[in-house]
Design a protein around this motif. Structure first.
Motif, PDB file in Angstrom:
ATOM      1  N   PHE A  80       6.154   4.931  -1.018  1.00  0.00           N
ATOM      2  CA  PHE A  80       6.115   4.829  -2.484  1.00  0.00           C
ATOM      3  C   PHE A  80       4.692   4.749  -3.013  1.00  0.00           C
ATOM      4  O   PHE A  80       4.417   5.184  -4.131  1.00  0.00           O
ATOM      5  CB  PHE A  80       6.979   3.665  -2.991  1.00  0.00           C
ATOM      6  CG  PHE A  80       6.515   2.281  -2.603  1.00  0.00           C
ATOM      7  CD1 PHE A  80       5.450   1.677  -3.244  1.00  0.00           C
ATOM      8  CD2 PHE A  80       7.185   1.567  -1.627  1.00  0.00           C
ATOM      9  CE1 PHE A  80       5.038   0.400  -2.919  1.00  0.00           C
ATOM     10  CE2 PHE A  80       6.786   0.284  -1.287  1.00  0.00           C
ATOM     11  CZ  PHE A  80       5.702  -0.301  -1.928  1.00  0.00           C
ATOM     12  N   LEU A  81       3.761   4.218  -2.205  1.00  0.00           N
ATOM     13  CA  LEU A  81       2.367   4.177  -2.642  1.00  0.00           C
ATOM     14  C   LEU A  81       1.785   5.582  -2.697  1.00  0.00           C
ATOM     15  O   LEU A  81       1.109   5.954  -3.649  1.00  0.00           O
ATOM     16  CB  LEU A  81       1.555   3.274  -1.721  1.00  0.00           C
ATOM     17  CG  LEU A  81       0.099   2.931  -2.087  1.00  0.00           C
ATOM     18  CD1 LEU A  81      -0.875   4.011  -1.688  1.00  0.00           C
ATOM     19  CD2 LEU A  81      -0.037   2.591  -3.557  1.00  0.00           C
ATOM     20  N   ALA A  82       2.053   6.371  -1.649  1.00  0.00           N
ATOM     21  CA  ALA A  82       1.562   7.756  -1.634  1.00  0.00           C
ATOM     22  C   ALA A  82       2.121   8.539  -2.811  1.00  0.00           C
ATOM     23  O   ALA A  82       1.421   9.351  -3.427  1.00  0.00           O
ATOM     24  CB  ALA A  82       1.945   8.425  -0.316  1.00  0.00           C
ATOM     25  N   ASP A  83       3.387   8.286  -3.157  1.00  0.00           N
ATOM     26  CA  ASP A  83       4.008   8.995  -4.272  1.00  0.00           C
ATOM     27  C   ASP A  83       3.376   8.556  -5.597  1.00  0.00           C
ATOM     28  O   ASP A  83       3.150   9.383  -6.490  1.00  0.00           O
ATOM     29  CB  ASP A  83       5.510   8.732  -4.289  1.00  0.00           C
ATOM     30  CG  ASP A  83       6.281   9.820  -5.031  1.00  0.00           C
ATOM     31  OD1 ASP A  83       5.821  10.981  -5.025  1.00  0.00           O
ATOM     32  OD2 ASP A  83       7.337   9.516  -5.611  1.00  0.00           O
ATOM     33  N   PHE A  84       3.055   7.279  -5.720  1.00  0.00           N
ATOM     34  CA  PHE A  84       2.438   6.792  -6.956  1.00  0.00           C
ATOM     35  C   PHE A  84       1.044   7.381  -7.141  1.00  0.00           C
ATOM     36  O   PHE A  84       0.674   7.787  -8.249  1.00  0.00           O
ATOM     37  CB  PHE A  84       2.378   5.270  -6.957  1.00  0.00           C
ATOM     38  CG  PHE A  84       1.893   4.693  -8.259  1.00  0.00           C
ATOM     39  CD1 PHE A  84       2.405   5.138  -9.468  1.00  0.00           C
ATOM     40  CD2 PHE A  84       0.929   3.704  -8.279  1.00  0.00           C
ATOM     41  CE1 PHE A  84       1.967   4.620 -10.678  1.00  0.00           C
ATOM     42  CE2 PHE A  84       0.475   3.170  -9.475  1.00  0.00           C
ATOM     43  CZ  PHE A  84       0.999   3.620 -10.678  1.00  0.00           C
ATOM     44  N   VAL A  85       0.272   7.462  -6.071  1.00  0.00           N
ATOM     45  CA  VAL A  85      -1.052   8.075  -6.147  1.00  0.00           C
ATOM     46  C   VAL A  85      -0.928   9.533  -6.577  1.00  0.00           C
ATOM     47  O   VAL A  85      -1.671  10.016  -7.429  1.00  0.00           O
ATOM     48  CB  VAL A  85      -1.796   7.958  -4.806  1.00  0.00           C
ATOM     49  CG1 VAL A  85      -3.071   8.808  -4.810  1.00  0.00           C
ATOM     50  CG2 VAL A  85      -2.131   6.504  -4.500  1.00  0.00           C
TER      51      VAL A  85
END
Length: 307
Positions: free
Chosen positions: A285-290
């Motif tokens: 989810f962090l990679a998607d938010f970035v």
């Protein structure tokens, strides 16, 4: 006949429609413009038809391009949803993402990105650490935040991971008709006799001071304000000069409220980065938010280039 059509082609066409031109589409996809053109040319040679008109503005897709875009609209959301579901099953999806921000103007682009993220990851608790933060990365080490948005990074900082976001032009804001508008660009000495209007932040967080004025030994009088609109009102009434991101003041410039001037012959460039805790960096989810922050900024902010 076996088709050469792949998911990457559908993503390319969708990105081209969103971005409006090859250059910005290439940035969205993290490709060179040459590679993107080669990919599209291969498809056009296979089908014997142009997918879009090369010199159209706004971009106009041909019959073949429109049909493939229809397929992209059907297939890509399902592929992306399946990909997220698999990642949730393997890595888990629940989590917390508290964001600390040092940039007063960041909320203009951060809030839309957060809204898009909530739709994709509703099970992740997303929030902003209240108030302006002079040391947002410090909050990561204290366990008070998981992500920081900053304008400068320390390459030797331990325990964190840096995620480059985008660069942008910082422009000087002056009253309409100001004498400095007749110059081709502003240099450090041009600020010496004018009050500099800034946010109430340390000098190290101001690109103009850090990169232009301090190296030249220029220390103009200062006045501060918490609000962008208040800063621009001071500028418009002749109380001083401000330096802000072009994307943050585009609307005021379009209405003729103030005027802008380039800082330095090549312009003054600012940069923004997301910094996460090391443990969070591997979370899907962090990679998607970035990715969402980068894409929404490129598509919606003036003068932005992805890092």
């Amino acid at each position: 006949m076996q088709t050469p059509l792949e998911l990457r082609h559908l993503r390319t066409l969708a990105a081209l429609r969103e971005a409006g031109n090859l250059s910005r589409a290439a940035q969205l996809l993290n490709l060179t413009q040459s590679a993107l053109s080669h990919q599209l040319k291969g498809l056009e040679e296979h089908y014997g038809a142009e997918l879009f008109a090369r010199k159209s503005n706004p971009l106009v897709f041909g019959v073949a391009g429109q049909r493939l875009l229809k397929l992209a609209d059907q297939v890509l959301p399902q592929v992306d949803e399946a990909d997220r579901d698999v990642r949730r099953l393997v890595d888990g999806s629940a989590g917390q993402l508290r964001i600390a921000v040092e940039c007063h103007t960041c909320f203009d682009w951060l809030m839309p990105a957060m809204d898009a993220f909530r739709e994709r990851w509703p099970e992740v608790e997303l929030d902003i650490v209240s108030g302006f933060q002079a040391d947002p990365v410090g909050l990561l080490h204290q366990g008070r935040a998981e992500l920081a948005i900053v304008s400068d990074v320390d390459a030797e900082e331990a325990g964190v991971v840096v995620h480059p976001l985008f660069s942008f032009e910082i422009v000087a804001l002056l009253p309409k008709g100001h004498a400095l508008l007749t110059l081709p660009w502003l240099e450090a000495r041009d600020f010496a006799d004018h009050t500099l209007i800034t946010y109430p932040v340390p000098d190290d967080m101001l690109d103009l001071v850090r990169g232009v004025l301090r190296p030249a030994g220029i220390t103009p009088p200062r006045r501060t304000s918490e609000l962008t609109v208040a800063m621009l009102q001071l500028v418009a009434s002749g109380r001083g000069i401000a330096a802000l991101p072009l994307w943050a003041v585009e609307g005021y410039l379009a209405r003729g409220y103030v005027a802008r001037q380039r800082i330095g012959e090549g312009g003054l460039t600012g940069r923004l980065y997301a910094v996460s805790t090391g443990s969070l960096a591997a979370k899907p989810f962090l990679a998607d938010f970035v990715r969402i922050m980068r894409e929404t900024s490129l598509l919606n902010l003036a003068g932005v280039r992805l890092l």
